[in-house]
Design an enzyme around this catalytic site. Structure first.
Site, short mmCIF file in Angstrom:
data_model
loop_
_atom_site.label_atom_id
_atom_site.label_comp_id
_atom_site.label_asym_id
_atom_site.label_seq_id
_atom_site.Cartn_x
_atom_site.Cartn_y
_atom_site.Cartn_z
N GLY A 77 -16.03 -2.66 -0.21
CA GLY A 77 -15.52 -3.38 -1.37
C GLY A 77 -16.19 -4.73 -1.49
O GLY A 77 -16.09 -5.57 -0.58
N GLY B 18 -15.63 -7.05 -3.96
CA GLY B 18 -14.93 -7.92 -4.88
C GLY B 18 -14.81 -9.30 -4.25
O GLY B 18 -15.56 -9.64 -3.32
N SER B 19 -13.87 -10.10 -4.70
CA SER B 19 -13.75 -11.47 -4.20
C SER B 19 -13.46 -11.52 -2.69
O SER B 19 -14.11 -12.27 -1.96
CB SER B 19 -12.65 -12.22 -4.97
OG SER B 19 -11.41 -11.54 -4.86
N ASN C 277 -3.16 -5.40 -1.79
CA ASN C 277 -1.92 -5.97 -2.29
C ASN C 277 -0.88 -4.85 -2.41
O ASN C 277 -1.22 -3.67 -2.47
CB ASN C 277 -2.13 -6.61 -3.66
CG ASN C 277 -2.89 -7.91 -3.57
OD1 ASN C 277 -2.73 -8.66 -2.61
ND2 ASN C 277 -3.72 -8.21 -4.55
N ALA D 19 -9.78 -16.87 -3.52
CA ALA D 19 -11.19 -16.52 -3.75
C ALA D 19 -11.33 -15.88 -5.12
O ALA D 19 -10.44 -15.15 -5.56
CB ALA D 19 -11.69 -15.57 -2.67
N LYS E 146 4.09 -10.83 1.75
CA LYS E 146 2.99 -10.91 0.79
C LYS E 146 3.36 -10.22 -0.52
O LYS E 146 3.00 -10.68 -1.61
CB LYS E 146 1.73 -10.26 1.38
CG LYS E 146 0.49 -10.35 0.49
CD LYS E 146 0.04 -11.79 0.34
CE LYS E 146 -1.08 -11.95 -0.69
NZ LYS E 146 -2.30 -11.23 -0.36
N ASN F 246 1.68 -12.77 -9.55
CA ASN F 246 0.74 -11.98 -10.35
C ASN F 246 1.27 -11.59 -11.73
O ASN F 246 0.63 -11.87 -12.74
CB ASN F 246 0.30 -10.74 -9.56
CG ASN F 246 -0.88 -11.02 -8.66
OD1 ASN F 246 -2.00 -11.19 -9.10
ND2 ASN F 246 -0.62 -11.08 -7.36
N ASN G 110 -1.48 -20.52 -11.17
CA ASN G 110 -0.32 -20.34 -10.28
C ASN G 110 0.62 -21.54 -10.26
O ASN G 110 1.84 -21.39 -10.27
CB ASN G 110 -0.78 -20.04 -8.86
CG ASN G 110 -1.55 -18.73 -8.76
OD1 ASN G 110 -1.71 -18.01 -9.73
ND2 ASN G 110 -2.02 -18.42 -7.56
N GLU H 173 -3.25 -4.07 -10.42
CA GLU H 173 -2.54 -3.44 -9.30
C GLU H 173 -1.03 -3.43 -9.53
O GLU H 173 -0.25 -3.44 -8.58
CB GLU H 173 -2.88 -4.15 -8.00
CG GLU H 173 -4.33 -3.95 -7.57
CD GLU H 173 -4.62 -4.56 -6.21
OE1 GLU H 173 -4.64 -3.82 -5.21
OE2 GLU H 173 -4.84 -5.78 -6.17
#
Length: 301
Positions: free
Chosen positions: A7, A9-10, A102, A127, A182, A190, A200, A261
């Site tokens: 992966g 991604g970030s 997540n 990130a 989390k 989110n 945020n 997600e």
């Protein structure tokens, strides 16, 4: 020690940037084009006004053979099915797998993996992916890891080395509660930031948004049967403050016309509500709003 990261991604790009300081890293990408670009340009890591170019080996996921001592899976939860199908076709059984997703829906999928050492983690680093080979590190946070199956002795070398490169990992004996903590942050920050289209920190600084935060948290607490909701709420506020300038991954995904997600996060809570025969109108409403935004973006793009 050889590390594979699936992966780009970030989080995948961020982990590859840091871990390459201590390990031989291969970054497995979704496309050949991205792998070629990373091999040609390296990963560009942006931290404040500083930037550095890091060389790693990149390869399409189709080339993953599972021979690394540790493989970190940093894809979205809804992308895990294809990764696990690929895993079942490997000639070898990977030694150690660390999943960084997540939500909590992916735990069911992990039960179907052939016996190996499986770890799950949560990442609080901020990130954002700028382009195919560039990642911005918006803020340092905790990396927590728990054992799903196996034991920590298998990755002790990895954990010790991460401390020396200023990328520390905290060991958690209870992986379920680690992921619950989390999940709470993801389930509040989110959806609200994605719907309101704010950073945020505004969820706390804006009195009316903060009222929505508390209402959503109370319903999440009701579903998860939290033993100490005040502690969990303080953790949520801490994360919100620490990532105040960040734009959530769900907001970024929506703006880019990508799937979110939401099913792994609020969808998981809705499933739990059904099991417990509880009514959760707030969570349900936010879930439908986000699914509607996804559908609208899909039609536009």
């Amino acid at each position: 020690m050889k590390i594979g990261i699936i992966g780009a991604g970030s989080i995948g790009l961020l982990f590859a940037s840091y871990l390459s300081k201590a390990f031989s890293v291969t970054l497995y990408t979704k496309t050949t084009v991205q792998a070629e670009e990373i091999n040609r340009k390296g990963i560009l890591l942006l931290e404040g006004t500083n930037q550095s170019s890091i060389r790693v080996i990149a390869s399409p996921i189709s080339n993953w053979t599972g021979n690394e001592e540790l493989t970190i899976i940093a894809v979205k939860q809804y992308q895990l099915d294809s990764i696990i199908k690929h895993l079942h076709k490997l000639d070898v059984n990977p030694q150690n797998l660390l999943f960084l997703q997540n939500g909590m829906s992916h735990l069911k999928l992990l039960e179907n993996i052939r016996p190996t050492n499986i770890f799950v983690g949560s990442v609080e680093h901020g990130a954002s992916k700028v382009n195919t080979h560039t990642v911005r590190h918006n803020g340092k946070g905790a990396i927590n890891v728990g054992v799903f199956t196996g034991d920590f002795l298998r990755i002790k070398e990895f954990i010790d080395a991460c401390e020396t490169i200023d990328f520390p990992i905290t060991i958690k004996n209870d992986y379920y509660n680690m992921l619950i903590n989390k999940l709470i942050a993801n389930a509040v920050i989110n959806p609200l930031t994605a719907i309101l289209q704010v950073r945020n920190g505004e969820l706390i600084s804006n009195t009316y948004y903060f009222a929505a935060v508390k209402t959503l948290f109370l319903e999440i607490s009701f579903i998860l049967n939290l033993e100490d909701p005040l502690r969990n709420f303080k953790d949520l506020i801490r994360i919100c403050k620490k990532t105040a300038v960040n734009r959530s991954s769900m907001l970024i995904d929506l703006e880019a016309g990508r799937r979110t997600e939401i099913d792994a996060i609020l969808g998981f809570l809705l499933d739990e509500a059904v099991k417990q025969q509880k009514e959760v109108r707030v969570i349900e409403s936010y879930y439908y709003l986000l699914k509607g935004k996804e559908h609208r973006k899909e039609r536009v793009y």
